[in-house]
Design an enzyme around this catalytic site. Structure first.
Site, PDB file in Angstrom:
ATOM      1  N   ASP A 257       0.871  -1.170   0.000  1.00 35.56           N
ATOM      2  CA  ASP A 257       0.000   0.000   0.000  1.00 35.56           C
ATOM      3  C   ASP A 257       0.917   1.231   0.000  1.00 35.56           C
ATOM      4  O   ASP A 257       1.598   1.490   0.998  1.00 35.56           O
ATOM      5  CB  ASP A 257      -0.882  -0.032   1.256  1.00 35.56           C
ATOM      6  CG  ASP A 257      -1.747   1.200   1.394  1.00 35.56           C
ATOM      7  OD1 ASP A 257      -1.605   2.134   0.584  1.00 35.56           O
ATOM      8  OD2 ASP A 257      -2.582   1.217   2.327  1.00 35.56           O
TER       9      ASP A 257
ATOM     10  N   TYR B  89      -9.343  14.721  -5.887  1.00 35.53           N
ATOM     11  CA  TYR B  89      -8.466  14.178  -6.937  1.00 35.53           C
ATOM     12  C   TYR B  89      -7.644  15.296  -7.590  1.00 35.53           C
ATOM     13  O   TYR B  89      -6.432  15.171  -7.766  1.00 35.53           O
ATOM     14  CB  TYR B  89      -9.344  13.467  -7.975  1.00 35.53           C
ATOM     15  CG  TYR B  89      -8.595  12.744  -9.068  1.00 35.53           C
ATOM     16  CD1 TYR B  89      -7.980  11.519  -8.828  1.00 35.53           C
ATOM     17  CD2 TYR B  89      -8.516  13.272 -10.361  1.00 35.53           C
ATOM     18  CE1 TYR B  89      -7.299  10.841  -9.840  1.00 35.53           C
ATOM     19  CE2 TYR B  89      -7.854  12.605 -11.375  1.00 35.53           C
ATOM     20  CZ  TYR B  89      -7.250  11.385 -11.120  1.00 35.53           C
ATOM     21  OH  TYR B  89      -6.586  10.716 -12.119  1.00 35.53           O
TER      22      TYR B  89
HETATM   23  P1  NAP Z   1      -6.407   1.697 -12.404  1.00 34.95           P
HETATM   24  O1  NAP Z   1      -6.745   0.883 -13.622  1.00 34.95           O
HETATM   25  O2  NAP Z   1      -7.408   1.832 -11.317  1.00 34.95           O
HETATM   26  O3  NAP Z   1      -5.018   1.139 -11.825  1.00 34.95           O
HETATM   27  C1  NAP Z   1      -4.425   1.706 -10.684  1.00 34.95           C
HETATM   28  C2  NAP Z   1      -3.866   0.604  -9.810  1.00 34.95           C
HETATM   29  O4  NAP Z   1      -3.334   1.193  -8.603  1.00 34.95           O
HETATM   30  C3  NAP Z   1      -4.955  -0.376  -9.362  1.00 34.95           C
HETATM   31  O5  NAP Z   1      -4.509  -1.699  -9.418  1.00 34.95           O
HETATM   32  C4  NAP Z   1      -5.207   0.085  -7.943  1.00 34.95           C
HETATM   33  O6  NAP Z   1      -5.846  -0.876  -7.105  1.00 34.95           O
HETATM   34  C5  NAP Z   1      -3.808   0.406  -7.506  1.00 34.95           C
HETATM   35  N1  NAP Z   1      -3.794   1.096  -6.213  1.00 34.95           N
HETATM   36  C6  NAP Z   1      -4.791   1.811  -5.630  1.00 34.95           C
HETATM   37  N2  NAP Z   1      -4.453   2.212  -4.404  1.00 34.95           N
HETATM   38  C7  NAP Z   1      -3.204   1.732  -4.169  1.00 34.95           C
HETATM   39  C8  NAP Z   1      -2.336   1.794  -3.060  1.00 34.95           C
HETATM   40  N3  NAP Z   1      -2.675   2.433  -1.929  1.00 34.95           N
HETATM   41  N4  NAP Z   1      -1.122   1.179  -3.148  1.00 34.95           N
HETATM   42  C9  NAP Z   1      -0.769   0.512  -4.269  1.00 34.95           C
HETATM   43  N5  NAP Z   1      -1.565   0.413  -5.357  1.00 34.95           N
HETATM   44  C10 NAP Z   1      -2.775   1.017  -5.317  1.00 34.95           C
HETATM   45  O7  NAP Z   1      -6.038   3.203 -12.836  1.00 34.95           O
HETATM   46  P2  NAP Z   1      -5.420   3.789 -14.194  1.00 34.95           P
HETATM   47  O8  NAP Z   1      -6.531   4.377 -14.967  1.00 34.95           O
HETATM   48  O9  NAP Z   1      -4.499   2.826 -14.823  1.00 34.95           O
HETATM   49  O10 NAP Z   1      -4.625   5.033 -13.583  1.00 34.95           O
HETATM   50  C11 NAP Z   1      -3.237   5.005 -13.289  1.00 34.95           C
HETATM   51  C12 NAP Z   1      -2.814   6.417 -12.893  1.00 34.95           C
HETATM   52  O11 NAP Z   1      -3.103   7.324 -13.971  1.00 34.95           O
HETATM   53  C13 NAP Z   1      -3.546   6.966 -11.676  1.00 34.95           C
HETATM   54  O12 NAP Z   1      -2.662   7.718 -10.885  1.00 34.95           O
HETATM   55  C14 NAP Z   1      -4.594   7.866 -12.284  1.00 34.95           C
HETATM   56  O13 NAP Z   1      -4.993   8.882 -11.392  1.00 34.95           O
HETATM   57  C15 NAP Z   1      -3.859   8.406 -13.483  1.00 34.95           C
HETATM   58  N6  NAP Z   1      -4.747   8.912 -14.532  1.00 34.95           N
HETATM   59  C16 NAP Z   1      -5.637   8.083 -15.135  1.00 34.95           C
HETATM   60  C17 NAP Z   1      -6.467   8.598 -16.123  1.00 34.95           C
HETATM   61  C18 NAP Z   1      -7.473   7.746 -16.846  1.00 34.95           C
HETATM   62  O14 NAP Z   1      -8.232   8.309 -17.641  1.00 34.95           O
HETATM   63  N7  NAP Z   1      -7.507   6.441 -16.642  1.00 34.95           N
HETATM   64  C19 NAP Z   1      -6.390   9.957 -16.458  1.00 34.95           C
HETATM   65  C20 NAP Z   1      -5.470  10.763 -15.808  1.00 34.95           C
HETATM   66  C21 NAP Z   1      -4.645  10.226 -14.842  1.00 34.95           C
HETATM   67  P3  NAP Z   1      -7.465  -0.772  -6.934  1.00 34.95           P
HETATM   68  O15 NAP Z   1      -8.045  -1.292  -8.206  1.00 34.95           O
HETATM   69  O16 NAP Z   1      -7.760  -1.600  -5.738  1.00 34.95           O
HETATM   70  O17 NAP Z   1      -7.793   0.683  -6.708  1.00 34.95           O
END
Ligand code: NAP
Length: 242
Positions: free
Chosen positions: A58, A150
């Site tokens: 975490d 966020y």
């Molecule tokens: P995602 O598919 O939800 O993947 C994020 C991963 O991080 C998930 O496996 C999540 O687990 C894990 N996580 C959550 N809390 C954690 C913790 N405390 N310690 C370790 N791991 C943890 O998200 P994504 O869309 O790939 O996003 C990745 C990054 O890009 C994030 O920082 C997000 O804010 C950023 N981002 C995404 C977008 C978009 O459109 N997708 C746009 C702008 C920025 P859980 O599934 O249990 O939460």
């Protein structure tokens, strides 16, 4: 052979980053809170000639992060690249937002970035080489309805990245932030179709982003070709923010 830690590397953008860096001969340490990381590490090591391991951690816990850094050093000996990608959303209007919804987003997205960067820095300084890449969001630049927690966390990452970049530049370590727009992952899957369609209409390149679009810029920033780039925020958003 370089070694990269990717937080939130079990799926979505983080997994795409792991696969891309592995294709460039980088060993991968996947850090995630979900067990899917085990499968992702297996996929990486079976498709590329690199070592890939999963560490359940975490990132919001400083103690867990410190312990896990030690394990990675035992397993890989070095750490060259830290990708702070783990992130969560707990959306809601500020008037209705519970203090725990505010705090959990700050703890994971911003404090997680602090915990991981701080603990990896000593190793990078002793190697006199390092690349820190923090995944922010265009929401950290524009703000967004229902996302004050966020947006604050992602804006915080930008200020943090620039400060770190200034502190470590003379050690041959760069720190940059990437601000993705709308990327198709689990995080955005649950949004209603009409919201996705509205976004798509506003994006000049007329498509939502893919995790690989982010992985490609991470790969560039970790390369020698990017050695003169630090303290920057690079938008990868199909032109949405122009
Ligand atoms: P995602 O598919 O939800 O993947 C994020 C991963 O991080 C998930 O496996 C999540 O687990 C894990 N996580 C959550 N809390 C954690 C913790 N405390 N310690 C370790 N791991 C943890 O998200 P994504 O869309 O790939 O996003 C990745 C990054 O890009 C994030 O920082 C997000 O804010 C950023 N981002 C995404 C977008 C978009 O459109 N997708 C746009 C702008 C920025 P859980 O599934 O249990 O939460």
């Amino acid at each position: 052979m370089k070694v990269a830690i990717i937080t939130g590397g079990a799926k979505g953008i983080g997994k795409a980053i792991g696969l891309k860096l592995a294709s460039l001969d980088t060993d991968i340490a996947i850090w995630d809170i979900v067990d899917e990381g085990e499968q992702s590490a297996k996929e990486i090591s079976s498709t590329h000639k690199v070592k890939a391991r999963f560490y359940k951690v975490d990132v919001s816990s400083y103690n867990e992060v410190s312990e896990t850094i030690k394990k990675v050093l035992d397993d890989f000996n070095k750490i060259h690249i830290m990708v702070n990608n783990a992130g969560i959303t707990r959306d809601g209007l500020l008037l209705r937002m519970k203090p725990e919804e505010w705090q959990s987003v700050i703890n994971v997205n911003l404090t997680g970035c602090f915990n991981c960067t701080k603990t990896v820095l000593k190793t990078m300084i002793s190697q006199r080489w390092g690349r820190i890449i923090n995944i922010s969001s265009i929401i950290g630049i524009t703000g967004n309805f229902g996302q004050s927690n966020y947006a604050a966390s992602k804006a915080g990452i930008i200020g943090f990245t620039k400060s770190v970049a200034k502190e470590v530049a003379k050690r041959n370590i760069t720190a940059n932030a990437i601000a993705p727009g709308f990327i198709e992952t689990d995080m955005t899957l649950s949004l209603p179709d009409e919201v996705k369609e509205t976004y798509q209409k506003q994006i000049p390149l007329k498509r939502l982003g893919k995790p690989a679009d982010i992985a490609n810029i991470v790969a560039f920033l970790t390369s020698e070709d990017a050695s003169y780039i630090t303290g920057q925020v690079i938008n990868v958003d199909g032109g949405l923010l122009m």
